[in-house]
Design a protein around this motif. Structure first.
Motif, PDB file in Angstrom:
ATOM      1  N   CYS A  99       0.826  -1.215   0.000  1.00  0.00           N
ATOM      2  CA  CYS A  99       0.000   0.000   0.000  1.00  0.00           C
ATOM      3  C   CYS A  99       0.858   1.262   0.000  1.00  0.00           C
ATOM      4  O   CYS A  99       0.412   2.326  -0.449  1.00  0.00           O
ATOM      5  N   MET A 100       2.089   1.150   0.503  1.00  0.00           N
ATOM      6  CA  MET A 100       2.955   2.327   0.590  1.00  0.00           C
ATOM      7  C   MET A 100       3.234   2.920  -0.768  1.00  0.00           C
ATOM      8  O   MET A 100       3.367   4.134  -0.917  1.00  0.00           O
ATOM      9  N   TRP A 101       3.347   2.071  -1.802  1.00  0.00           N
ATOM     10  CA  TRP A 101       3.704   2.607  -3.125  1.00  0.00           C
ATOM     11  C   TRP A 101       2.610   2.386  -4.156  1.00  0.00           C
ATOM     12  O   TRP A 101       2.844   2.538  -5.345  1.00  0.00           O
ATOM     13  N   GLU A 102       1.397   2.040  -3.715  1.00  0.00           N
ATOM     14  CA  GLU A 102       0.317   1.900  -4.700  1.00  0.00           C
ATOM     15  C   GLU A 102      -0.077   3.251  -5.292  1.00  0.00           C
ATOM     16  O   GLU A 102      -0.324   3.378  -6.486  1.00  0.00           O
ATOM     17  N   GLY A 103      -0.144   4.289  -4.446  1.00  0.00           N
ATOM     18  CA  GLY A 103      -0.554   5.607  -4.912  1.00  0.00           C
ATOM     19  C   GLY A 103       0.607   6.411  -5.474  1.00  0.00           C
ATOM     20  O   GLY A 103       1.781   6.076  -5.280  1.00  0.00           O
ATOM     21  N   GLN A 104       0.276   7.489  -6.161  1.00  0.00           N
ATOM     22  CA  GLN A 104       1.316   8.322  -6.778  1.00  0.00           C
ATOM     23  C   GLN A 104       2.274   8.886  -5.742  1.00  0.00           C
ATOM     24  O   GLN A 104       3.494   8.862  -5.919  1.00  0.00           O
ATOM     25  N   GLU A 105       1.709   9.405  -4.656  1.00  0.00           N
ATOM     26  CA  GLU A 105       2.570  10.039  -3.648  1.00  0.00           C
ATOM     27  C   GLU A 105       3.547   9.020  -3.067  1.00  0.00           C
ATOM     28  O   GLU A 105       4.731   9.313  -2.875  1.00  0.00           O
ATOM     29  N   GLY A 106       3.048   7.815  -2.792  1.00  0.00           N
ATOM     30  CA  GLY A 106       3.925   6.769  -2.263  1.00  0.00           C
ATOM     31  C   GLY A 106       4.983   6.335  -3.251  1.00  0.00           C
ATOM     32  O   GLY A 106       6.117   6.037  -2.869  1.00  0.00           O
ATOM     33  N   SER A 107       4.623   6.301  -4.535  1.00  0.00           N
ATOM     34  CA  SER A 107       5.620   5.899  -5.540  1.00  0.00           C
ATOM     35  C   SER A 107       6.712   6.950  -5.676  1.00  0.00           C
ATOM     36  O   SER A 107       7.883   6.617  -5.895  1.00  0.00           O
ATOM     37  N   PHE A 108       6.348   8.230  -5.537  1.00  0.00           N
ATOM     38  CA  PHE A 108       7.383   9.278  -5.549  1.00  0.00           C
ATOM     39  C   PHE A 108       8.304   9.141  -4.343  1.00  0.00           C
ATOM     40  O   PHE A 108       9.519   9.358  -4.446  1.00  0.00           O
ATOM     41  N   SER A 146       9.223  17.733  -4.198  1.00  0.00           N
ATOM     42  CA  SER A 146       8.119  18.694  -4.382  1.00  0.00           C
ATOM     43  C   SER A 146       6.811  17.997  -4.712  1.00  0.00           C
ATOM     44  O   SER A 146       5.738  18.572  -4.520  1.00  0.00           O
ATOM     45  N   MET A 147       6.885  16.757  -5.211  1.00  0.00           N
ATOM     46  CA  MET A 147       5.669  16.042  -5.592  1.00  0.00           C
ATOM     47  C   MET A 147       4.821  15.637  -4.394  1.00  0.00           C
ATOM     48  O   MET A 147       3.643  15.306  -4.559  1.00  0.00           O
ATOM     49  N   VAL A 148       5.405  15.617  -3.195  1.00  0.00           N
ATOM     50  CA  VAL A 148       4.635  15.187  -2.014  1.00  0.00           C
ATOM     51  C   VAL A 148       4.509  16.297  -0.976  1.00  0.00           C
ATOM     52  O   VAL A 148       4.154  16.037   0.170  1.00  0.00           O
ATOM     53  N   LEU A 149       4.779  17.547  -1.397  1.00  0.00           N
ATOM     54  CA  LEU A 149       4.680  18.650  -0.444  1.00  0.00           C
ATOM     55  C   LEU A 149       3.235  19.000  -0.128  1.00  0.00           C
ATOM     56  O   LEU A 149       2.842  19.127   1.033  1.00  0.00           O
ATOM     57  N   GLY A 150       2.432  19.214  -1.165  1.00  0.00           N
ATOM     58  CA  GLY A 150       1.043  19.616  -0.954  1.00  0.00           C
ATOM     59  C   GLY A 150       0.916  21.004  -0.356  1.00  0.00           C
ATOM     60  O   GLY A 150      -0.030  21.283   0.385  1.00  0.00           O
ATOM     61  N   LEU A 162       1.155  13.928   1.256  1.00  0.00           N
ATOM     62  CA  LEU A 162       1.077  12.527   1.657  1.00  0.00           C
ATOM     63  C   LEU A 162       0.382  12.376   3.011  1.00  0.00           C
ATOM     64  O   LEU A 162      -0.097  11.296   3.344  1.00  0.00           O
ATOM     65  N   PHE A 163       0.303  13.462   3.768  1.00  0.00           N
ATOM     66  CA  PHE A 163      -0.214  13.377   5.131  1.00  0.00           C
ATOM     67  C   PHE A 163      -1.465  14.236   5.335  1.00  0.00           C
ATOM     68  O   PHE A 163      -1.746  14.675   6.443  1.00  0.00           O
ATOM     69  N   VAL A 164      -2.211  14.463   4.254  1.00  0.00           N
ATOM     70  CA  VAL A 164      -3.429  15.270   4.381  1.00  0.00           C
ATOM     71  C   VAL A 164      -4.517  14.450   5.054  1.00  0.00           C
ATOM     72  O   VAL A 164      -4.595  13.217   4.890  1.00  0.00           O
ATOM     73  N   LEU A 165      -5.376  15.134   5.793  1.00  0.00           N
ATOM     74  CA  LEU A 165      -6.471  14.487   6.499  1.00  0.00           C
ATOM     75  C   LEU A 165      -7.693  14.378   5.605  1.00  0.00           C
ATOM     76  O   LEU A 165      -7.953  15.249   4.770  1.00  0.00           O
ATOM     77  N   MET A 166      -8.462  13.344   5.817  1.00  0.00           N
ATOM     78  CA  MET A 166      -9.684  13.134   5.048  1.00  0.00           C
ATOM     79  C   MET A 166     -10.625  14.320   5.173  1.00  0.00           C
ATOM     80  O   MET A 166     -11.197  14.790   4.188  1.00  0.00           O
ATOM     81  N   ARG A 167     -10.781  14.826   6.387  1.00  0.00           N
ATOM     82  CA  ARG A 167     -11.756  15.901   6.605  1.00  0.00           C
ATOM     83  C   ARG A 167     -11.353  17.204   5.938  1.00  0.00           C
ATOM     84  O   ARG A 167     -12.190  18.075   5.734  1.00  0.00           O
ATOM     85  N   ASN A 168     -10.071  17.345   5.608  1.00  0.00           N
ATOM     86  CA  ASN A 168      -9.621  18.554   4.915  1.00  0.00           C
ATOM     87  C   ASN A 168      -9.701  18.427   3.397  1.00  0.00           C
ATOM     88  O   ASN A 168      -9.571  19.425   2.690  1.00  0.00           O
ATOM     89  N   GLU A 169      -9.869  17.211   2.899  1.00  0.00           N
ATOM     90  CA  GLU A 169      -9.856  16.966   1.461  1.00  0.00           C
ATOM     91  C   GLU A 169     -11.220  16.608   0.891  1.00  0.00           C
ATOM     92  O   GLU A 169     -11.434  16.714  -0.304  1.00  0.00           O
TER      93      GLU A 169
END
Length: 811
Positions: A99-108, A146-150, A162-169
């Motif tokens: 799961c760590m690298w399934e998403g784009q942010e994890g793959s970066f 920079s790809m995982v800064l947000g 990579l560390f955004v909360l569900m309630r904020n998104e």
């Protein structure tokens, strides 16, 4: 609003580390750049020290982020969007790692992790090349980080956090509840196709291959930057070989994953994402050969710069194609668009444009011999082979990029090929032929010049052996693939010879030198075996599950890509002939904490259903059952492995969920030829009785007498089918019968009795009120597939033998 039970500290530390890594990369880049440019030794060392400390800080930050990410996934902290989107509580530990690298942010982050590891190694091993090489790698870390800064700069968001909360998104009523985590009890989970052990090992290896291509790129930049135009070749060769070995291994791991987990019936489908990873490997291998040519003769230095620059550029372009969403309609591997297309393009152009511009400006300062190479020299044909690989890469890359070209004005009507496998194969087979031949003969040429007598003396024996072996394989293997006509078959025979020639010639050459320094020959033997394995397994691949009776006509929907004539209907407990085997569906099974359903399929190789089995084995193809209907399954194949072939099996159709078990009994009908039997959706006529059955489940055997009934089935909607139940005697006694079925009517017919006095027969009909317990199965046979896998292993060993050899030369 104050939310309850959230675990905010891991996210806060992770976001801080992401920002720290980004800033530290900038500092490391600046420090290493000054260390490269300043002349005074004391100042140079001071800047280099700052660069090392800064890079180590960013590396520690990246490692911390990866550790925190795994902690959050393992502890199911679903308040974080990435954790919720890519994991669930039902997953095994190995899949939680995936799961760590399934998403784009994890793959970066995986990419950044490997850059950090490679950078730390180079800090201690690059010596005088450390500052310019590390400046380039640190610069790359700025963009990857920079790809995982947000972080928002005015209205533009830099990267995806990579560390955004569900309630904020996400806006949802659940987040109006301060204790929303009591309702958010599970995540979406890992994509079903990715729940395979290859997902644990393939992406890390592939991304190490991608990340390692920056090292040859960085050495090339360093050579131009420091005006050491020729000195970079020797230290870069081990890294280029390592990168090619790892990237090639990663690509072929993906092929093995596709073979074991995807259901297109193979290991390579010319999928756009597969293509975009292959092309950098082709250009990197081309660059290795031109670097070797330069090292021995002084030729091909400029094009060596080009190849190391284009390889990393193509890796960045591959990242753009994969992560931008542009391939969403043409690839099963593509990510969805996260709005970072602009960043991805900037990342690519900020490296590619300066590198190639600098190469053009410095071209006159890069030394090159005044005279042309001899056509009887090794370097000349290595150069030709490199150009062939480049041309192959251009063709693959251009066609793969059609979804990009179609977005340009005036090219909106450009579309990808409708039959991609044949489209690519009809071109790339000629590339394979040329490269195979060059792989065989080039090592028998000397650098600078070779006498004809020396060349002929060396190549004559392997040539004769290769011709003999090719003829033997063609005759015994009966390679007569005629699907695309005689011209394509001719190319297949040429490729067969080129593949065998590459193996034989390099195997012969292997014993002329020391094994310790024969990495190139070992790699070439592996490459020849890969070509041979691809050729044989592809041209001799056969569909075992052939439905000659049309039982499944109308079973699959129009949207399905399945050919009903290449699938078999297997009622539970009923043996059905498939090639040399009788196949029986025995049922299914599940296990706790395992979301898959495993189907028990028994294979028996024997002459008739009641006879003794010459061979017996059971396969367990599985599937995720999520949606009602036969199209609502995500199957995974199972394979029976022999040394000379694989039998590859997967489930393509099932009864709808909730179907009742079939309890309807057979209804007896005493009929003569020409009589009619009615059922609820039509009628059938007994047309004839035949002593030579055509039912594919029947195979004639000694002392067996068979009688087949031909039943012409006509449905109320005007459709027409034929059933062929078989009545079988052994000696003068009844032995058994072979029923026949029509799945679209849930109809079964069996020939159960002959009444000679009445000149009639008994035909029993069963028409189920509900769908019976069955599976629909597809099976392939892949001859000599192990030649391919063995070739991959041998080629990888050869690459790493060459890495060791070149490292010793550097020392």
């Amino acid at each position: 609003m104050k939310y309850l039970n959230e675990h905010l500290l891991p996210g806060q530390i992770g976001h801080f580390c992401a920002v720290l890594a980004f800033v530290a990369s900038i500092v490391a880049t600046v420090a290493y750049a000054f260390a490269t440019m300043v002349k005074e030794e004391t100042v140079k060392k001071s800047w280099a020290r700052i660069g090392r400390i800064s890079f180590l800080i960013q590396a520690a930050s990246v490692f911390t982020i990866m550790g925190l990410l795994y902690y959050m996934i393992n502890h199911h902290l679903f308040e974080y969007k990435y954790v919720w989107a890519h994991s669930s509580k039902a997953l095994d530990m190995k899949y939680l790692l995936s799961c760590m690298w399934e998403g784009q942010e994890g793959s970066f982050m995986l990419w950044s992790t490997w850059h950090s590891v490679l950078g730390i190694i180079l800090m201690f091993r690059a010596k005088s090349w450390e500052s310019p090489v590390m400046a380039v790698i640190s610069f790359a870390q700025i963009f990857v980080g920079s790809m995982v800064l947000g972080i928002y700069f005015f209205d533009y968001r830099l990267g995806s956090g990579l560390f955004v909360l569900m309630r904020n998104e996400m806006e949802a009523p659940i987040f109006t509840n301060p204790n929303y985590l009591t309702q958010l009890t599970d995540g979406k989970g890992l994509n079903e196709l990715l729940q395979n052990y290859w997902m644990v090992i393939h992406p890390p290896v592939l991304f190490l291959g991608f990340a390692s291509t920056i090292v040859p790129f960085a050495y090339g930049i360093a050579g131009l930057w420091t005006k050491r135009y020729t000195e970079w070749v020797k230290p870069v060769l081990p890294w280029a070989l390592f990168s090619a070995g790892i990237l090639g291994l990663g690509i072929m791991m993906g092929a093995a994953w596709a073979y074991e987990s995807l259901t297109f019936g193979g290991y390579w489908a010319w999928d756009p994402v597969e293509n975009s990873s292959l092309v950098p490997w082709l250009t990197l291998v081309a660059g290795i050969h031109t670097l070797l040519a330069y090292k021995s003769t002084g030729y091909s230095l400029k094009i060596s710069y080009f190849f190391v620059f284009i390889t990393f550029t193509l890796v960045l372009y591959s990242s753009f194609l994969t992560k931008s969403g542009v391939l969403g309609q043409t690839s099963v591997h593509s990510f969805t668009d996260l709005g970072m297309n602009g960043q991805l393009l900037v990342f690519m152009f900020i490296f590619a444009i300066p590198a190639f511009a600098w190469l053009i400006m410095k071209r006159k300062q890069i030394p090159a011999p005044a005279r042309e190479e001899s056509t009887y020299s090794r370097e000349f044909w290595m150069f030709v082979g490199s150009l062939i690989l480049l041309i192959a890469g251009i063709q693959i890359s251009f066609t793969t990029s059609i979804p990009v070209w179609s977005k340009l004005p005036g090219l909106e009507n450009m579309a990808p090929p409708t039959e991609p496998v044949f489209f690519y194969n009809q071109i790339q087979i000629w590339v394979a032929i040329v490269i195979g031949l060059l792989t065989a003969v080039v090592q028998y040429l000397k650098f600078k010049n070779t006498s004809k007598q020396h060349f002929i003396k060396g190549i004559l024996r392997p040539t004769i052996i290769a011709i003999a072996v090719t003829i033997l394989i063609a005759i015994i293997g009966k390679i007569n693939y005629s699907q695309y006509g005689g011209g394509y078959l001719f190319a297949i025979y040429l490729m067969l010879f080129a593949s065998v020639y590459a193996v034989v010639a390099n195997f012969n050459y292997l014993f002329k030198g020391k094994f310790r320094t024969s990495g190139a020959s070992v790699a070439h033997v592996g490459f020849g075996l890969i070509l041979l394995g691809v050729l044989i397994s592809s041209t001799k691949k056969s569909v075992l599950s052939q439905d000659k009776m049309g039982t499944l006509d109308g079973f699959f929907t129009k949207e399905s890509k399945e050919n009903p004539r290449e699938n078999l209907f297997l009622p539970k407990g009923m043996p059905v002939r498939m090639g040399d085997y009788f196949v029986t569906y025995k049922g299914d099974s599940t296990a706790p904490r395992d979301p898959k359903t495993y189907f028990i399929v028994e294979y028996e190789r024997k002459d008739d259903p009641s006879g003794p089995a010459k061979e017996k084995f059971t396969l367990y193809p599985d599937a995720f059952l999520n949606i009602k209907g036969q199209e609502g399954i995500t199957p995974n194949p199972a394979s029976k492995h022999y040394w000379y072939k694989d039998i590859f099996t997967y489930v393509t159709g099932l009864p709808k969920k909730g179907a009742q078990a079939d309890s309807i009994q057979y209804k007896q009908n005493i009929v003569a030829t020409g009589d009619t039997i009615y059922f609820s959706k039509g009628y059938m006529i007994l047309e004839s009785l035949n002593s030579q059955p055509s039912n594919p489940n029947f195979k004639a055997a000694d002392s067996v007498i068979a009688l087949e009934a031909t039943l012409r089935v006509k449905s109320l909607d005007g459709g027409e089918n034929v059933l062929h139940p078989v009545y079988i005697l052994k000696g003068e006694a009844y032995e058994y019968n072979l029923p026949d079925t029509l799945s679209q009517f849930s109809l079964a017919a069996r020939f159960s009795k002959v009444l000679p006095d009445e000149k009639k027969v008994q035909i029993d009909i069963k028409e189920s009120a509900s769908v019976t317990d069955y599976v629909v199965l597809k099976a392939y046979e892949f001859p000599m597939i192990n030649v391919l896998w063995i070739g991959i292993i041998i080629m990888t060993i050869g690459f790493f033998m060459s890495v060791g050899q070149r490292k010793r030369e550097v020392k």
